[in-house]
Design an enzyme around this catalytic site. Structure first.
Site, PDB file in Angstrom:
ATOM      1  N   ILE A  77      42.550  49.930  44.229  1.00 61.68           N
ATOM      2  CA  ILE A  77      42.851  51.289  43.762  1.00 61.68           C
ATOM      3  C   ILE A  77      41.573  52.131  43.760  1.00 61.68           C
ATOM      4  O   ILE A  77      41.599  53.324  44.029  1.00 61.68           O
ATOM      5  CB  ILE A  77      43.473  51.244  42.336  1.00 61.68           C
ATOM      6  N   CYS A 145      34.388  45.847  38.098  1.00 57.07           N
ATOM      7  CA  CYS A 145      35.412  46.222  39.096  1.00 57.07           C
ATOM      8  C   CYS A 145      34.919  45.913  40.504  1.00 57.07           C
ATOM      9  O   CYS A 145      33.863  46.393  40.915  1.00 57.07           O
ATOM     10  CB  CYS A 145      35.760  47.703  38.997  1.00 57.07           C
TER      11      CYS A 145
HETATM   12  C1  LIG Z   1      46.508  48.040  39.806  1.00 59.11           C
HETATM   13  C2  LIG Z   1      45.385  47.535  38.935  1.00 59.11           C
HETATM   14  C3  LIG Z   1      44.449  48.436  38.411  1.00 59.11           C
HETATM   15  C4  LIG Z   1      43.406  47.988  37.595  1.00 59.11           C
HETATM   16  N1  LIG Z   1      42.526  48.888  37.074  1.00 59.11           N
HETATM   17  C5  LIG Z   1      41.543  48.448  36.217  1.00 59.11           C
HETATM   18  C6  LIG Z   1      40.658  49.376  35.590  1.00 59.11           C
HETATM   19  O1  LIG Z   1      40.777  50.595  35.733  1.00 59.11           O
HETATM   20  N2  LIG Z   1      39.677  48.864  34.775  1.00 59.11           N
HETATM   21  C7  LIG Z   1      39.544  47.514  34.551  1.00 59.11           C
HETATM   22  O2  LIG Z   1      38.658  47.097  33.806  1.00 59.11           O
HETATM   23  N3  LIG Z   1      40.395  46.626  35.109  1.00 59.11           N
HETATM   24  C8  LIG Z   1      41.376  47.063  35.932  1.00 59.11           C
HETATM   25  N4  LIG Z   1      42.241  46.153  36.492  1.00 59.11           N
HETATM   26  C9  LIG Z   1      42.082  44.707  36.192  1.00 59.11           C
HETATM   27  C10 LIG Z   1      43.037  44.261  35.094  1.00 59.11           C
HETATM   28  O3  LIG Z   1      42.783  44.948  33.880  1.00 59.11           O
HETATM   29  C11 LIG Z   1      42.900  42.736  34.852  1.00 59.11           C
HETATM   30  O4  LIG Z   1      41.563  42.439  34.487  1.00 59.11           O
HETATM   31  C12 LIG Z   1      43.264  41.919  36.066  1.00 59.11           C
HETATM   32  O5  LIG Z   1      44.323  42.486  36.794  1.00 59.11           O
HETATM   33  C13 LIG Z   1      43.631  40.471  35.702  1.00 59.11           C
HETATM   34  O6  LIG Z   1      44.733  40.418  34.834  1.00 59.11           O
HETATM   35  P1  LIG Z   1      46.274  40.228  35.343  1.00 59.11           P
HETATM   36  O7  LIG Z   1      46.268  39.077  36.317  1.00 59.11           O
HETATM   37  O8  LIG Z   1      47.059  39.979  34.116  1.00 59.11           O
HETATM   38  O9  LIG Z   1      46.634  41.506  36.029  1.00 59.11           O
HETATM   39  C14 LIG Z   1      43.292  46.584  37.314  1.00 59.11           C
HETATM   40  C15 LIG Z   1      44.241  45.676  37.830  1.00 59.11           C
HETATM   41  C16 LIG Z   1      45.283  46.136  38.626  1.00 59.11           C
HETATM   42  C17 LIG Z   1      46.287  45.143  39.173  1.00 59.11           C
END
Ligand SMILES: Cc1cc2nc3c(=O)[nH]c(=O)nc-3n(C[C@H](O)[C@H](O)[C@H](O)COP(=O)(O)O)c2cc1C
Length: 320
Positions: A77, A145
């Site tokens: 993103i 990120c």
């Molecule tokens: C579409 C998307 C956007 C994300 N945007 C951010 C963000 O803006 N800041 C951040 O720290 N992590 C961001 N993440 C990471 C998530 O907060 C998380 O750390 C990561 O997806 C792992 O967790 P999950 O497997 O439960 O999704 C994003 C993840 C996804 C899938």
């Protein structure tokens, strides 16, 4: 076995902040909350971690920037967000109406961007009266990120930089300060220790894992930028291991995330040493997942007569 007839205490202390329960929604998967208000009772969440806020608005990366992979999702993103000014003017009033704790995910391209953003938010929320609910209860510094060329993960892989940025932000706020860590490092314990040395109240791990997928018919990467961040169940064992390593290294709480879809997944993290958890990608297919997970954790605690979350990590048993 006798079943506990009182409700377990599921509150969690993160520095000055008490989360009413351990289940938060992960940054970037829940917007700033408004988008989900029809879909679940946001007030029952343990915490809402907002989409990243950067100094200037960001359009993000070129599409395609999302692709499903086995048990996962690759996203690139690129931290698309409306920027600090819109956050202050348009998002803060809504966040103030929520009764769950709100932590703002902050991202910068330079050290000074992190401090400028936190300083501006502190100044704005200083206008709220004592006794009034603050729209912001803390910060989550996104030093992890993988989807941007400048800042983000580049900061989170250097212990000295992590400590320095954390310390600078710490001077600006008494609110809860969480540092979000990347799994894309050699030793996550060293980075967690650096955040603790900079006086963070907690670390959260993990952000996404660097991933790539290629269409062999067209010979093109499925993400325009080539690589992206892998999330979802595919990364859960990586997240659990990172939490286990970080929790053994630091005294501050560790907040676990990565691939949590149900209560059992969350309990894996709690057994590995997490004090709280966040649900991310799972929300896209089941917006009610966070509240179902909370109910499941409580039921598991009741079945085992566990009165507080703090008792859970000691239950982890290694084969003798
Ligand atoms: C579409 C998307 C956007 C994300 N945007 C951010 C963000 O803006 N800041 C951040 O720290 N992590 C961001 N993440 C990471 C998530 O907060 C998380 O750390 C990561 O997806 C792992 O967790 P999950 O497997 O439960 O999704 C994003 C993840 C996804 C899938």
């Amino acid at each position: 076995m006798e079943i506990l007839n009182r409700e377990p205490d599921v509150s969690v202390q993160i520095g000055p902040l008490v989360l009413p329960n351990p289940v938060g929604v992960a940054s970037g998967t829940f917007g700033y909350g408004q988008e989900y208000q029809e879909l679940l009772d946001i007030h029952r969440l343990g915490a809402l971690y907002t989409k990243a806020v950067s100094l200037e608005p960001k359009a993000g990366n070129k599409p395609p920037r999302l692709v499903e992979t086995p048990s996962g999702l690759i996203n690139s993103i690129g931290l698309a967000n409306p920027g600090l000014q819109v956050f202050l003017d348009e998002k803060i009033p809504y966040l103030q109406s929520l009764s769950c704790p709100v932590l703002v995910n902050v991202v910068g391209e330079s050290e000074s961007e992190y401090t400028t953003i936190v300083e501006a938010i502190e100044k704005r929320i200083g206008d709220y009266q004592e006794g009034e609910k603050s729209p912001v209860d803390g910060y989550e510094l996104n030093l992890s990120c993988p989807n941007v060329d400048k800042g983000g993960m580049a900061f989170g892989t250097e212990p000295d930089l992590v400590e320095r940025i954390t310390r600078k932000v710490r001077r600006l706020t008494r609110r809860a300060l969480v540092v979000k860590l990347s799994p894309n490092v050699t030793d996550i314990a060293q980075i967690a220790l650096a955040a603790e040395a900079g006086k963070a109240d907690a670390v959260s791990c993990i952000n996404t894992v660097v991933g790539m997928a290629i269409d062999v018919k067209t010979c093109k990467p499925l993400i325009a930028r080539g690589i992206g961040g892998l999330s979802g169940p595919a990364i859960r064992p990586i997240g659990v291991a990172c939490v286990w390593k970080a929790a053994r290294a630091v005294r501050i709480p560790v907040i676990g995330l990565g691939g949590i879809t149900c209560a059992d997944d969350a309990l894996e993290y709690l057994l590995a040493g997490a004090s709280a958890i966040q649900v991310g990608t799972a929300i896209f297919s089941n917006p009610r997942a966070p509240l179902e997970i909370l109910d499941g954790i409580k039921a598991w605690m009741r079945e085992r007569n566990i009165g507080t979350l703090g008792e859970i990590p000691a239950l982890l048993r290694f084969p003798s």
